[in-house]
Scaffold this motif. Structure first.
Motif, PDB file in Angstrom:
ATOM      1  N   UNK A   1     -18.360  34.150   7.004  1.00 18.28           N
ATOM      2  CA  UNK A   1     -19.373  35.192   7.231  1.00 18.28           C
ATOM      3  C   UNK A   1     -20.244  34.907   8.437  1.00 18.28           C
ATOM      4  N   UNK A   2     -20.450  33.622   8.751  1.00 17.85           N
ATOM      5  CA  UNK A   2     -21.301  33.256   9.883  1.00 17.85           C
ATOM      6  C   UNK A   2     -20.624  33.507  11.220  1.00 17.85           C
ATOM      7  N   UNK A   3     -19.301  33.758  11.189  1.00 19.60           N
ATOM      8  CA  UNK A   3     -18.558  33.970  12.421  1.00 19.60           C
ATOM      9  C   UNK A   3     -17.951  32.703  12.987  1.00 19.60           C
ATOM     10  N   UNK A   4     -18.252  31.562  12.400  1.00 20.64           N
ATOM     11  CA  UNK A   4     -17.697  30.298  12.884  1.00 20.64           C
ATOM     12  C   UNK A   4     -16.346  29.996  12.265  1.00 20.64           C
ATOM     13  N   UNK A   5     -15.363  30.838  12.537  1.00 18.02           N
ATOM     14  CA  UNK A   5     -14.036  30.660  11.960  1.00 18.02           C
ATOM     15  C   UNK A   5     -13.462  29.301  12.364  1.00 18.02           C
ATOM     16  N   UNK A   6     -12.657  28.709  11.480  1.00 23.50           N
ATOM     17  CA  UNK A   6     -12.092  27.403  11.818  1.00 23.50           C
ATOM     18  C   UNK A   6     -10.683  27.264  11.248  1.00 23.50           C
ATOM     19  N   UNK A   7      -9.925  26.353  11.844  1.00 23.91           N
ATOM     20  CA  UNK A   7      -8.548  26.113  11.423  1.00 23.91           C
ATOM     21  C   UNK A   7      -8.537  25.321  10.120  1.00 23.91           C
ATOM     22  N   UNK A   8      -7.652  25.742   9.207  1.00 19.10           N
ATOM     23  CA  UNK A   8      -7.430  25.009   7.965  1.00 19.10           C
ATOM     24  C   UNK A   8      -6.090  24.291   8.107  1.00 19.10           C
ATOM     25  N   UNK A   9      -6.124  22.987   8.213  1.00 17.24           N
ATOM     26  CA  UNK A   9      -4.905  22.216   8.386  1.00 17.24           C
ATOM     27  C   UNK A   9      -3.987  22.307   7.172  1.00 17.24           C
ATOM     28  N   UNK A  10      -2.733  21.949   7.365  1.00 18.73           N
ATOM     29  CA  UNK A  10      -1.758  22.044   6.282  1.00 18.73           C
ATOM     30  C   UNK A  10      -2.181  21.251   5.055  1.00 18.73           C
ATOM     31  N   UNK A  11      -2.882  20.139   5.254  1.00 17.56           N
ATOM     32  CA  UNK A  11      -3.302  19.303   4.133  1.00 17.56           C
ATOM     33  C   UNK A  11      -4.782  19.446   3.811  1.00 17.56           C
ATOM     34  N   UNK A  12      -5.469  20.378   4.479  1.00 14.42           N
ATOM     35  CA  UNK A  12      -6.889  20.607   4.224  1.00 14.42           C
ATOM     36  C   UNK A  12      -7.067  21.567   3.049  1.00 14.42           C
ATOM     37  N   UNK A  13      -8.015  21.252   2.169  1.00 18.32           N
ATOM     38  CA  UNK A  13      -8.305  22.106   1.018  1.00 18.32           C
ATOM     39  C   UNK A  13      -9.476  23.027   1.304  1.00 18.32           C
ATOM     40  N   UNK A  14      -9.380  24.241   0.778  1.00 19.26           N
ATOM     41  CA  UNK A  14     -10.489  25.192   0.808  1.00 19.26           C
ATOM     42  C   UNK A  14     -10.929  25.433  -0.629  1.00 19.26           C
ATOM     43  N   UNK A  15     -12.225  25.329  -0.890  1.00 16.78           N
ATOM     44  CA  UNK A  15     -12.788  25.571  -2.216  1.00 16.78           C
ATOM     45  C   UNK A  15     -12.909  27.075  -2.441  1.00 16.78           C
ATOM     46  N   UNK A  16     -12.301  27.561  -3.513  1.00 18.89           N
ATOM     47  CA  UNK A  16     -12.304  28.997  -3.793  1.00 18.89           C
ATOM     48  C   UNK A  16     -13.343  29.388  -4.833  1.00 18.89           C
ATOM     49  N   UNK A  17     -14.172  28.429  -5.278  1.00 19.49           N
ATOM     50  CA  UNK A  17     -15.113  28.710  -6.364  1.00 19.49           C
ATOM     51  C   UNK A  17     -16.408  29.359  -5.900  1.00 19.49           C
ATOM     52  N   UNK A  18     -16.656  29.373  -4.593  1.00 20.38           N
ATOM     53  CA  UNK A  18     -17.894  29.979  -4.093  1.00 20.38           C
ATOM     54  C   UNK A  18     -17.873  31.491  -4.351  1.00 20.38           C
ATOM     55  N   UNK A  19     -19.031  32.119  -4.478  1.00 21.67           N
ATOM     56  CA  UNK A  19     -19.075  33.573  -4.689  1.00 21.67           C
ATOM     57  C   UNK A  19     -18.363  34.315  -3.549  1.00 21.67           C
ATOM     58  N   UNK A  20     -17.702  35.416  -3.891  1.00 19.13           N
ATOM     59  CA  UNK A  20     -17.018  36.216  -2.889  1.00 19.13           C
ATOM     60  C   UNK A  20     -15.561  35.813  -2.717  1.00 19.13           C
ATOM     61  N   UNK A  21     -14.852  36.618  -1.986  1.00 21.30           N
ATOM     62  CA  UNK A  21     -13.425  36.407  -1.739  1.00 21.30           C
ATOM     63  C   UNK A  21     -13.241  35.704  -0.403  1.00 21.30           C
TER      64      UNK A  21
END
Length: 249
Positions: free
Chosen positions: A144-164
């Protein structure tokens, strides 16, 4: 992703791939994956199976703490309730994924809505979900802040935060320096001949010609060194190569 079943077991995936109809009598061989989309073979007796039967075939001892998904033809996951059934004889009903979770998470990838059963997901798993090529494309998380970043093949993203959580898939573009000249490449691994041709586009293998390569400022797995024919290196932005040619004739 190839698995072999014993004689007499109908391989559902093989039948679908060959375009033939699936036998009306079982047992049936299916594929069950985990949250990294690594699949193993399993056998069920009936052509119509429920979510609970998929969990049992996967060896799940406590089905209350797990959820099952059917993998659709486009790579999307569709949740399967314990009492909900699916007919293996319908096209694309050969793969399933199970999660130890009591929640379903929703993500957007290139504006495609995908459901997921774990609280985290890696960049590599997102690529496998939608069929993106691992070595030529990157996953970017849209923030949302506009600071998009690369998610590496072995990097995890937490999906528990509010929103999609939103992601986009982009072709890889990496800037390297070859013999003091900038070059754009579109994959994360370069072979010996990839590097040679960045320096000398018309180069071909010849008995009397030797190309020597040294590099620096590489990623942690190969920060600096030299290359010979048959080798490859991982690259990153700003990595430098120096290529020289020697004529032995």
């Amino acid at each position: 992703m190839q698995h072999e079943f014993e004689e007499g077991i109908e391989d559902v995936a093989a039948a679908i791939a060959s375009g033939r109809g699936i036998k009306s009598d079982g047992p049936y061989g299916i594929l069950i994956g985990d949250e990294t989309l690594n699949y193993r073979a399993a056998v069920v007796r009936s052509a119509t199976v429920t979510g609970a039967q998929i969990l049992a075939a996967a060896g799940v001892g406590n089905p209350v703490e797990h959820v099952a998904f059917q993998v659709l033809q486009g790579g999307q996951l569709e949740s399967l309730r314990p009492d909900e059934s699916v007919d293996l004889r319908s096209a694309g009903a050969e793969r399933f994924v199970i999660f130890r979770s009591d929640r379903i998470f929703r993500i957007l990838v290139d504006d495609r809505t995908l459901d997921w059963g774990a609280s985290r997901i890696t960049g590599g798993t997102i690529k496998r979900l939608i069929g993106a090529k691992a070595f030529t494309h990157d996953v970017w998380q849209v923030l949302p802040s506009g600071g998009d970043h690369v998610v590496g093949d072995e990097d995890f993203v937490d999906l528990t935060a509010p929103g999609v959580e939103r992601f986009v898939i982009k072709p890889i573009s990496i800037r390297v320096i070859v013999n003091a000249r900038p070059r754009e490449v579109h994959k994360r691994v370069l072979t010996y001949w990839d590097v040679v041709k960045l320096a000398f586009p018309e180069a071909v293998a010849a008995p009397n010609t030797v190309y020597s390569i040294t590099y620096a400022r590489g990623p942690h797995r190969n920060p600096e060194g030299s290359m010979v024919d048959g080798q490859q290196v991982w690259i990153k932005d700003g990595m430098t190569f120096y290529v020289t040619v020697t004529d032995k004739s």
